[in-house]
Write a protein that holds these residues in place. Structure first.
Motif, short mmCIF file in Angstrom:
data_model
loop_
_atom_site.label_atom_id
_atom_site.label_comp_id
_atom_site.label_asym_id
_atom_site.label_seq_id
_atom_site.Cartn_x
_atom_site.Cartn_y
_atom_site.Cartn_z
N GLN A 386 0.83 -1.21 0.00
CA GLN A 386 0.00 0.00 0.00
C GLN A 386 0.86 1.26 0.00
OE1 GLN A 386 -2.93 0.03 3.14
NE2 GLN A 386 -3.50 -2.10 2.76
N SER A 450 -12.36 3.91 1.88
CA SER A 450 -13.03 2.64 1.59
C SER A 450 -13.93 2.76 0.37
CB SER A 450 -13.86 2.19 2.80
OG SER A 450 -13.01 1.86 3.88
N ARG A 453 -11.77 3.08 -2.70
CA ARG A 453 -11.10 1.81 -3.01
C ARG A 453 -12.05 0.91 -3.78
NH1 ARG A 453 -8.67 0.57 1.97
NH2 ARG A 453 -6.75 1.52 1.22
N LYS A 455 -14.71 -2.23 -4.76
CA LYS A 455 -14.46 -3.66 -4.91
C LYS A 455 -13.19 -3.92 -5.72
CE LYS A 455 -19.26 -5.24 -4.65
NZ LYS A 455 -20.35 -5.95 -5.37
N ASN A 457 -10.43 -2.30 -5.64
CA ASN A 457 -9.21 -1.83 -4.97
C ASN A 457 -8.50 -0.79 -5.82
OD1 ASN A 457 -7.42 -1.72 -2.82
ND2 ASN A 457 -6.15 -3.40 -3.59
N TYR A 459 -8.15 2.54 -5.41
CA TYR A 459 -7.43 3.65 -4.74
C TYR A 459 -6.03 3.19 -4.37
CZ TYR A 459 -6.28 6.83 -0.87
OH TYR A 459 -5.66 7.73 -0.03
#
Length: 649
Positions: A386, A450, A453, A455, A457, A459
């Motif tokens: 990340q 969230s 991001r 489903k 992902n 972000y």
């Protein structure tokens, strides 16, 4: 588990079942399959009449898998066969605490409570049983899977059912609960919000929605739903507890305390409510009253690990020798469940540290952390990825292209960093200023992340694709949603430490906000985090190697923000504050555009609610009590020393 073992058990060939299951255990690698095979062996022993061997098998199974509900159910059947009804009921009850979807356990408990004329428990068991028996078979099966930790299987069954029964309230409620378990909070929120809109009187959907809103920090919204449901369920205890939690969340601590006390007037022997009351009293600065509440919780539930840890976490309570012995005994018995055992290990670690028995103290810290790490299954490499993604996506070009976007209000002051790094001290100093509102660790940025991001992902890479006008909307929404925590002061603090990951997003949506990096020497910071059992989040802290790698990744990302956003973040080193508090306070206030006020030097006199573990420490003048405590444990801290100390240290 092999089909042959299942078939053998179903046909009543118990000796064959035991033999086949033991053979399968020799080659089976899957932990879940091994668990099922051992369970089949215990069932076979009971059904063939060898109750003592069945009890032994189940006891061994608990040692291996203390969170497997069906083992406790099996022990309930074993003691029922021996006419030991109280012991049977105890194990049936423990099974339902781990897996509330076990219908057979509730039936046996209902019978026991009726026979013993325990009308209060009978009522609870009847409610649970009635609900479970009304559930569609597929949803009951999916609930069973969820409670046994098979989340993906449960999610699949639930979604298949919803294809045929699109607006079924129980299925939607379960889908929302699964989203919470999977930490897919935006999806869970959408599902539960939709369910409540479709079924406004559905008690369980409303209750799960309220719990989620409290969990993600949307306390004002939670309070509204609470009030709506309480119109129809005015005496419902879970709803009243949720309301008390929401009141605490928005800062109305007195009303929260009053509601907890009102519930305890009806029946003081409610350990969980005593614990919650203690937390509210502690947040309000009533430490002696909080300690009394924690002691009551422990009195009514002698193995209540959270009560022991809460006492230790006051940082002032000292356990007696008899208390320490009782706690030691609880960690060494299979009867103590995993969650309680974790809490008690951490409490013993703190108690023995206070007694300067550092070797024994570390053994308990280590035991608690190992159990917690096994429970969370945290993987530090995901966090490291990340950080790399943030560095790649949030580059100089991104901020150059998006100059001038976002909401211009300069009110937010973000304090970021690692837990136990001195952020609560900085918050207390700033909140002592007449123009600054101290709030709490707000979830609003993380909730937005969230959603971004999604489903896929997507972000932070999608920050480069979002229309610039949206960042102003994000900022305005953040300001609107956080208004509930503010009075009329010009500035307010958001002390969510994990926001360090999202400084780039903060800059884009709130370009005039201030970000303060609370930094502490790595050995002190990391070991202090390792000793702390957090209420939620911070899963990296339960392993020394993980916490060291997390700290290094955090340093790497903060260095990146300094490079691409020069001057946007102020680093405040905790040790510098200790060495020269006035200079650092003046530097901090100047960065925030605030005039110096002398009361900031007397921050420890400021009366305000504080909900973090450092609440009592920041009500004292600056001191060096927390420095170099790791040296007492140096021989155990090789993973930290390898990363942070040169050989001469």
């Amino acid at each position: 588990m092999s089909a042959e073992v299942k078939q053998s058990l179903a046909r009543g060939q118990f000796e064959d079942t035991i033999r086949l299951a033991r053979q399968a255990l020799q080659t089976e690698q899957s932990e879940s399959q091994q668990k099922e095979l051992r369970y089949c062996i215990a069932v076979a022993y009971r059904l063939k009449g060898d109750i003592l061997q069945a009890i032994k098998s189940n006891t061994d199974n608990i040692q291996r898998n203390p969170e497997y509900a069906r083992t406790y159910q099996e022990l309930g059947y074993c003691f029922l066969a021996q006419q030991q009804h109280q012991d049977a009921a105890n194990y049936f009850y423990r099974a339902t605490q781990l897996n509330p979807a076990l219908v057979a356990c509730w039936r046996n408990l209902l019978t026991f409570y009726q026979q013993t004329q325990n009308h209060k428990a009978e009522h609870i068991a009847q409610l649970q049983l009635t609900r479970l028996e009304k559930l569609p078979k597929a949803i009951l099966g999916a609930r069973d899977l969820m409670y046994e930790g098979q989340l993906e299987g449960a999610d699949k069954v639930c979604r298949q059912y919803l294809q045929q029964h699109k607006h079924d309230a129980e299925a939607l409620t379960l889908l929302g609960e699964l989203g919470i378990q999977l930490k897919a909070y935006p999806e869970a929120e959408f599902v539960l919000e939709s369910c409540v809109a479709l079924h406004p009187q559905h008690y369980f959907a409303g209750l799960e929605y309220i719990k989620l809103l409290n969990q993600i920090g949307k306390f004002s919204q939670s309070l509204k739903i609470c009030e709506q449901l309480l119109k129809h369920h005015s005496q419902d205890k879970p709803l009243q507890l949720a309301k008390a939690g929401a009141l605490l969340g928005i800062g109305d601590i007195s009303a929260s305390i009053e509601l907890y006390q009102q519930l305890l007037k009806e029946d003081e022997q409610q350990p969980y409510i005593q614990l919650l009351l203690g937390h509210a009293l502690k947040a309000n600065g009533q430490i002696e009253d909080a300690i009394a509440a924690y002691q009551m919780a422990r009195q009514f539930k002698p193995d209540f690990g959270d009560a022991y840890w809460s006492l230790a976490n006051t940082k002032t309570y000292r356990f007696s020798e008899s208390e320490l012995q009782s706690m030691e005994n609880l960690t060494n018995t299979a009867e103590t469940n995993l969650e309680d055992k974790i809490h008690i290990h951490f409490a013993l670690g703190k108690a023995l540290e206070d007694a300067k028995e550092y070797q024994q103290s570390f053994l308990h810290y280590e035991s608690g952390n190992k159990l917690k790490q096994a429970q969370t299954g945290y993987d530090i490499s995901a966090m490291e990825r990340q950080v790399d993604r943030q560095i790649t996506a949030c580059n100089q070009a991104l901020f150059s292209n998006l100059t001038g976007c976002g909401a211009e209000d300069p009110a937010p002051i973000f304090i970021v960093g690692l837990p136990r790094a001195g952020s609560t001290l900085l918050e207390q100093i700033l909140a002592s200023h007449s123009q600054v509102e101290g709030t709490m660790e707000l979830h609003n940025v993380l909730s937005l992340v969230s959603k971004l991001r999604g489903k896929a992902n997507a972000y932070p890479e999608n920050l480069q694709e979002i229309e610039p006008a949206y960042f102003q909307r994000f900022g305005e929404q953040y300001l609107k949603d956080t208004q509930i925590y503010r009075s009329d002061k010009a500035f307010f603090i958001d002390k969510m430490p994990n926001n360090f990951m999202h400084v780039g997003l903060i800059k884009l949506m709130l370009p005039n906000a201030k970000v303060i990096d609370a930094r502490r020497a790595p050995m002190d910071c990391c070991f202090s985090g390792y000793k702390q059992l957090f209420g939620e989040g911070q899963e990296f802290s339960y392993d020394l190697d993980s916490i060291a790698r997390y700290y290094r990744s955090y340093e790497k990302l903060m260095a990146h923000w300094d490079q691409v956003l020069p001057g946007f973040v102020l680093k405040v080193q905790h040790e510098d504050v200790i060495d020269d508090v006035e200079t650092q306070i003046r530097r901090l206030l100047d960065f925030c555009g605030l005039e110096f006020e002398a009361q900031c030097l007397r921050f420890y006199e400021t009366q305000r609610a504080i909900k973090t573990p450092s609440s009592e420490q920041v009500k004292q003048p600056i001191n060096r009590k927390g420095q170099d405590r790791w040296r007492h444990y140096e021989t155990h801290l090789q993973p930290l020393k390898e990363r942070f100390l040169s050989p001469r240290d």
